[in-house]
Design a protein around this motif. Structure first.
Motif, PDB file in Angstrom:
ATOM      1  N   ARG A 286       0.835  -1.210   0.000  1.00  0.00           N
ATOM      2  CA  ARG A 286       0.000   0.000   0.000  1.00  0.00           C
ATOM      3  C   ARG A 286       0.869   1.260   0.000  1.00  0.00           C
ATOM      4  O   ARG A 286       0.590   2.221  -0.716  1.00  0.00           O
ATOM      5  CB  ARG A 286      -0.924   0.000   1.221  1.00  0.00           C
TER       6      ARG A 286
ATOM      7  N   ILE B 284       2.410   1.745  -3.458  1.00  0.00           N
ATOM      8  CA  ILE B 284       1.451   2.278  -4.422  1.00  0.00           C
ATOM      9  C   ILE B 284       1.241   3.770  -4.199  1.00  0.00           C
ATOM     10  O   ILE B 284       1.164   4.559  -5.149  1.00  0.00           O
ATOM     11  CB  ILE B 284       0.119   1.508  -4.319  1.00  0.00           C
ATOM     12  N   GLU B 285       1.141   4.179  -2.924  1.00  0.00           N
ATOM     13  CA  GLU B 285       0.934   5.595  -2.626  1.00  0.00           C
ATOM     14  C   GLU B 285       2.116   6.453  -3.091  1.00  0.00           C
ATOM     15  O   GLU B 285       1.927   7.550  -3.622  1.00  0.00           O
ATOM     16  CB  GLU B 285       0.695   5.781  -1.126  1.00  0.00           C
TER      17      GLU B 285
ATOM     18  N   VAL C 194       4.228   5.731  -5.546  1.00  0.00           N
ATOM     19  CA  VAL C 194       4.212   5.753  -7.011  1.00  0.00           C
ATOM     20  C   VAL C 194       3.159   6.739  -7.518  1.00  0.00           C
ATOM     21  O   VAL C 194       3.422   7.553  -8.423  1.00  0.00           O
ATOM     22  CB  VAL C 194       3.955   4.341  -7.566  1.00  0.00           C
ATOM     23  N   GLU C 195       1.956   6.691  -6.934  1.00  0.00           N
ATOM     24  CA  GLU C 195       0.895   7.580  -7.381  1.00  0.00           C
ATOM     25  C   GLU C 195       1.230   9.042  -7.100  1.00  0.00           C
ATOM     26  O   GLU C 195       0.924   9.935  -7.907  1.00  0.00           O
ATOM     27  CB  GLU C 195      -0.427   7.197  -6.698  1.00  0.00           C
ATOM     28  N   GLU C 196       1.877   9.310  -5.980  1.00  0.00           N
ATOM     29  CA  GLU C 196       2.233  10.685  -5.649  1.00  0.00           C
ATOM     30  C   GLU C 196       3.229  11.251  -6.656  1.00  0.00           C
ATOM     31  O   GLU C 196       3.110  12.405  -7.085  1.00  0.00           O
ATOM     32  CB  GLU C 196       2.808  10.743  -4.230  1.00  0.00           C
ATOM     33  N   TRP C 197       4.213  10.451  -7.046  1.00  0.00           N
ATOM     34  CA  TRP C 197       5.196  10.923  -8.019  1.00  0.00           C
ATOM     35  C   TRP C 197       4.597  11.021  -9.421  1.00  0.00           C
ATOM     36  O   TRP C 197       4.968  11.888 -10.203  1.00  0.00           O
ATOM     37  CB  TRP C 197       6.419   9.999  -8.014  1.00  0.00           C
ATOM     38  N   LYS C 198       3.661  10.154  -9.735  1.00  0.00           N
ATOM     39  CA  LYS C 198       2.993  10.256 -11.035  1.00  0.00           C
ATOM     40  C   LYS C 198       2.180  11.531 -11.137  1.00  0.00           C
ATOM     41  O   LYS C 198       2.149  12.192 -12.191  1.00  0.00           O
ATOM     42  CB  LYS C 198       2.085   9.034 -11.261  1.00  0.00           C
ATOM     43  N   ARG C 199       1.512  11.900 -10.041  1.00  0.00           N
ATOM     44  CA  ARG C 199       0.758  13.146 -10.051  1.00  0.00           C
ATOM     45  C   ARG C 199       1.695  14.345 -10.193  1.00  0.00           C
ATOM     46  O   ARG C 199       1.395  15.309 -10.909  1.00  0.00           O
ATOM     47  CB  ARG C 199      -0.072  13.273  -8.770  1.00  0.00           C
TER      48      ARG C 199
ATOM     49  N   SER D 187       2.802  14.673 -13.834  1.00  0.00           N
ATOM     50  CA  SER D 187       1.693  14.366 -14.737  1.00  0.00           C
ATOM     51  C   SER D 187       1.866  14.989 -16.118  1.00  0.00           C
ATOM     52  O   SER D 187       1.311  14.497 -17.099  1.00  0.00           O
ATOM     53  CB  SER D 187       0.367  14.840 -14.124  1.00  0.00           C
TER      54      SER D 187
END
Length: 444
Positions: free
Chosen positions: A398, A401-402, A404-409, A412
């Motif tokens: 978890r 994933i958080e 990875v998602e934070e860096w993707k945002r 962006s």
């Protein structure tokens, strides 16, 4: 019946038998059994068995056995395409150096890849004597080469530990470093107890300066050490052909000048006109106009709570280079950045201004028409209060994933750009520790 089958197989052309035996390439025991059937299967099985050789158990003994085998049977000498010598500090024979006169490297006439992991060599000249004896060598991997392992085990350097070491060397084992021209297309060097300055400058650039003319891929990774500084001129010398470059980017030079990191002594080589270590590295690699892949492995000081200022020095230098009027990397297709995510800081370490500058430069099709991929490899760290040190830890899925998602945002702009792939992943941690459920929890 068995004899009839063997006779039938003997009549099958090797061009037919070899593809069949290739299906068994991972099953070496079965290949050895096939080699005992008849001469036809023997030659085909040998071609596969000797193609890729890995010596990792009783290395010193097995190196000598392989040398004797090649000496007795010349038909085997051209079969090996890849040789990996993988030592271990825990082995009983650790501390016995691999020398050019120990093994007939000149017999490996078709060797393309040589991998040395934790191998003990007495001096840098020994390494170049070995690779100079391999006329077709194209890929060299040196992972944590050692020079002082014997001192750790209480064995004085130069001690003769075997009667075989006193034998007269075979003529095929002796080559001067200049006997053959080097044709290396890929070099991978990682940290170890070595004088990388001598390896990179004194030999590769001076005695073998022509070696850089054909170099296409260079990977020099030394963690948070400044050792990469001696390899920057190698990248510059190989600028005409270099297609792929991976290089570690240590902390800011002004911090390293105080000797707080291994390899800081190399910063004495930094010319006075350069204010930072990063500026010197980039000033060398900007000459690599044919570069298609660039990987910058950034490491910051693990003892500093707020690494923002020194990180900004690295990012400012990177953005300044990418924004140059004369495009430094017109053929760049893939940029990979190793960055750090520090949970206690609560945000992505790259400022919005730096992200905007990177996107504006790299997504400009007039400057970088072939750019198609940005890879971010993130090292997750937490602050360990009792030792005042940032440390990598193993995290739950978890948390991964958080992150990875934070860096993707945060990046962006690249993910939304047409024809560009944004790839974000978390670097595996060698440690086990904090496995909190969310980024907001920190228990140490």
């Amino acid at each position: 019946m068995a004899e009839n089958r063997a006779t039938i197989l003997a009549d099958v052309p090797p061009d037919v038998v070899l593809p069949i035996l290739e299906l068994l390439s991972a099953d070496r025991n079965t290949l050895r059994a096939c080699a005992l059937v008849n001469r036809s299967l023997l030659s085909c099985a040998r071609a596969i068995l000797y193609r890729d050789i890995i010596l990792e158990h009783a290395v010193f003994t097995n190196v000598q056995i392989l040398g004797r085998t090649l000496t007795k049977d010349p038909s085997l000498r051209g079969l090996t395409k890849s040789l990996e010598i993988r030592c271990s500090l825990d082995m009983p024979e650790a501390g016995r150096p691999i020398t050019p006169d120990l093994f007939p490297f000149g017999f490996l006439t078709n060797l393309r890849t040589l991998v040395l992991r934790y191998v003990d060599l007495q001096k840098v000249d020994d390494l170049f004597a070995i690779i100079s004896a391999l006329p077709k060598l194209q890929r060299l991997v040196c992972e944590a080469l050692l020079q002082d392992i014997q001192t750790f085990r209480g064995v004085p350097r130069g001690t003769v530990t075997s009667a075989e070491q006193q034998q007269t060397p075979h003529p095929a084992r002796i080559h001067s470093p200049e006997s053959n021209s080097l044709n290396l297309k890929e070099i991978v060097i990682t940290n170890g107890s070595w004088d990388h300055g001598e390896l990179a400058i004194s030999l590769l650039l001076c005695k073998h300066g022509h070696a850089a003319d054909v170099l296409q891929s260079l990977d020099v990774s030394f963690g948070d050490s400044a050792m990469a500084i001696v390899w920057a001129p190698v990248a510059r010398a190989a600028s005409a052909c270099l297609r792929s470059l991976s290089i570690s980017m240590a902390n800011d030079a002004r911090t390293l000048r105080h000797g707080q990191r291994e390899g800081a002594e190399y910063l004495a080589m930094l010319p006075k006109e350069y204010e930072t270590y990063h500026a010197y590295i980039f000033d060398n690699i900007v000459h690599c106009g044919a570069l298609q892949f660039l990987c910058l492995k950034y490491y910051t000081d693990s003892h500093v709570w707020d690494a923002g200022p020194v990180l900004n020095v690295f990012l400012d230098t990177l953005c300044d280079v990418l924004e140059r009027k004369a495009t430094p990397f017109p053929a760049l297709e893939h940029l990979e950045l190793w960055m750090v995510h520090r949970i206690a800081r609560g945000h992505v370490g790259v400022t919005e201004q730096h992200r905007a500058r990177m996107a504006a430069a790299l997504l400009n099709r007039q400057k970088y028409p072939r750019f198609a991929r940005l890879t971010l490899r993130v090292r997750v760290e937490v602050w360990v209060y009792h030792i005042e040190h940032w440390s990598a830890r193993q995290y739950s899925e978890r948390v991964r994933i958080e992150v990875v998602e934070e860096w993707k945002r945060a990046f962006s702009a690249f993910g939304e750009a047409p024809g560009v792939v944004l790839d974000v992943s978390v670097l595996p941690s060698p440690f086990r520790g904090y496995r909190g459920g969310t980024l907001g929890r920190l228990i140490l």
